[in-house]
Design a protein around this motif. Structure first.
Motif, PDB file in Angstrom:
ATOM      1  N   GLU A 136       3.987  57.090  51.310  1.00 53.95           N
ATOM      2  CA  GLU A 136       3.341  56.321  50.174  1.00 53.95           C
ATOM      3  C   GLU A 136       3.270  55.131  50.218  1.00 53.95           C
ATOM      4  O   GLU A 136       1.717  54.789  49.139  1.00 53.95           O
ATOM      5  CB  GLU A 136       4.653  57.716  49.120  1.00 53.95           C
ATOM      6  N   GLU A 137       4.141  54.491  50.394  1.00 52.36           N
ATOM      7  CA  GLU A 137       3.729  53.309  50.894  1.00 52.36           C
ATOM      8  C   GLU A 137       2.671  52.389  51.585  1.00 52.36           C
ATOM      9  O   GLU A 137       1.967  51.213  50.854  1.00 52.36           O
ATOM     10  CB  GLU A 137       4.614  51.868  51.471  1.00 52.36           C
TER      11      GLU A 137
ATOM     12  N   LEU B 240      12.550  62.973  52.579  1.00 56.07           N
ATOM     13  CA  LEU B 240      11.733  62.468  51.408  1.00 56.07           C
ATOM     14  C   LEU B 240      11.573  60.711  51.741  1.00 56.07           C
ATOM     15  O   LEU B 240      10.978  60.124  51.663  1.00 56.07           O
ATOM     16  CB  LEU B 240      12.542  62.887  50.213  1.00 56.07           C
ATOM     17  N   ARG B 241      13.346  60.111  52.724  1.00 55.05           N
ATOM     18  CA  ARG B 241      12.862  58.821  52.882  1.00 55.05           C
ATOM     19  C   ARG B 241      12.184  58.442  53.568  1.00 55.05           C
ATOM     20  O   ARG B 241      11.051  57.493  53.789  1.00 55.05           O
ATOM     21  CB  ARG B 241      14.701  58.738  53.116  1.00 55.05           C
TER      22      ARG B 241
ATOM     23  N   GLU C 153      -0.718  52.750  49.032  1.00 50.02           N
ATOM     24  CA  GLU C 153      -0.370  51.912  48.256  1.00 50.02           C
ATOM     25  C   GLU C 153      -1.437  50.579  48.719  1.00 50.02           C
ATOM     26  O   GLU C 153      -1.776  49.711  48.030  1.00 50.02           O
ATOM     27  CB  GLU C 153       1.029  51.453  47.862  1.00 50.02           C
TER      28      GLU C 153
ATOM     29  N   LYS D 191       8.273  58.657  52.018  1.00 53.27           N
ATOM     30  CA  LYS D 191       8.433  57.478  51.242  1.00 53.27           C
ATOM     31  C   LYS D 191       7.309  56.383  52.094  1.00 53.27           C
ATOM     32  O   LYS D 191       6.459  55.143  50.810  1.00 53.27           O
ATOM     33  CB  LYS D 191       9.719  56.577  50.813  1.00 53.27           C
TER      34      LYS D 191
ATOM     35  N   ALA E  71      14.579  53.291  56.233  1.00 56.78           N
ATOM     36  CA  ALA E  71      14.196  54.676  56.988  1.00 56.78           C
ATOM     37  C   ALA E  71      15.235  54.921  57.906  1.00 56.78           C
ATOM     38  O   ALA E  71      15.788  55.064  58.780  1.00 56.78           O
ATOM     39  CB  ALA E  71      13.288  55.672  56.673  1.00 56.78           C
TER      40      ALA E  71
ATOM     41  N   GLN F  38      21.243  59.205  45.122  1.00 56.73           N
ATOM     42  CA  GLN F  38      19.473  59.790  45.354  1.00 56.73           C
ATOM     43  C   GLN F  38      20.168  60.726  44.831  1.00 56.73           C
ATOM     44  O   GLN F  38      20.969  61.859  45.131  1.00 56.73           O
ATOM     45  CB  GLN F  38      20.416  59.569  46.968  1.00 56.73           C
TER      46      GLN F  38
ATOM     47  N   ASP G 120       6.225  45.659  50.882  1.00 52.53           N
ATOM     48  CA  ASP G 120       7.145  46.960  51.231  1.00 52.53           C
ATOM     49  C   ASP G 120       6.814  48.559  52.390  1.00 52.53           C
ATOM     50  O   ASP G 120       7.649  48.968  52.026  1.00 52.53           O
ATOM     51  CB  ASP G 120       6.038  47.614  50.019  1.00 52.53           C
TER      52      ASP G 120
ATOM     53  N   THR H 289      10.266  49.639  53.645  1.00 52.18           N
ATOM     54  CA  THR H 289      10.624  50.732  53.359  1.00 52.18           C
ATOM     55  C   THR H 289      10.806  51.257  54.681  1.00 52.18           C
ATOM     56  O   THR H 289      11.780  52.149  55.511  1.00 52.18           O
ATOM     57  CB  THR H 289       9.198  52.134  52.369  1.00 52.18           C
TER      58      THR H 289
ATOM     59  N   LEU I  26      20.636  52.127  47.259  1.00 53.05           N
ATOM     60  CA  LEU I  26      19.474  54.615  47.970  1.00 53.05           C
ATOM     61  C   LEU I  26      20.500  55.113  47.138  1.00 53.05           C
ATOM     62  O   LEU I  26      19.917  56.627  47.085  1.00 53.05           O
ATOM     63  CB  LEU I  26      18.452  54.146  48.636  1.00 53.05           C
TER      64      LEU I  26
END
Length: 114
Positions: A43-44, A36-37, A47, A40, A85, A26, A77, A81, A22
């Motif tokens: 977001e996961e 942003l990391r 999901e 994330k 991070a 980047q 995930d 993640t 990553l």
């Protein structure tokens, strides 16, 4: 080896390798890249929520769109993640994680459990 007879990847080597991958590609670096990391993760987690809703058929428009295996994958995930991070914040990822896990285990189960 895992319980299924296949070699298990080393968790911490994999986290380091994913972090390095990553970092090399980047588009946004520095403080914003770090933020942003970490974002994330949200977001996961979303999901995971989507997969749970799909596994129980709660969305009448989509019906049963996911399986509990999908939920398992999405939870994995989230863990991956989060560890990447954490690696972004410190190269001592393993030590920081184990130290924190020990504190949580002792607090929850007592000192003898850790």
């Amino acid at each position: 080896m895992s319980d299924h007879g296949t070699p298990s990847p080393d968790l911490w080597k994999s986290v380091d390798a994913l972090w390095a991958w990553l970092e090399t590609d980047q588009p946004v670096g520095g403080r914003e890249g770090l933020l942003l990391r970490v974002l994330k993760l949200g977001e996961e987690v979303g999901e995971v929520s989507e997969a749970v809703i799909g596994a129980i058929g709660q969305n009448p428009r989509k019906g049963f769109s996911h399986s509990w295996e999908d939920v398992q994958g999405e939870l994995c995930d989230v863990v991956i993640t989060a560890l990447v991070a954490l690696r972004t914040l410190t190269p001592d990822t393993r030590e920081v994680f184990h130290r924190h896990l020990t504190r949580v285990t002792e607090r929850s189960l007592g000192p003898e459990a850790a």
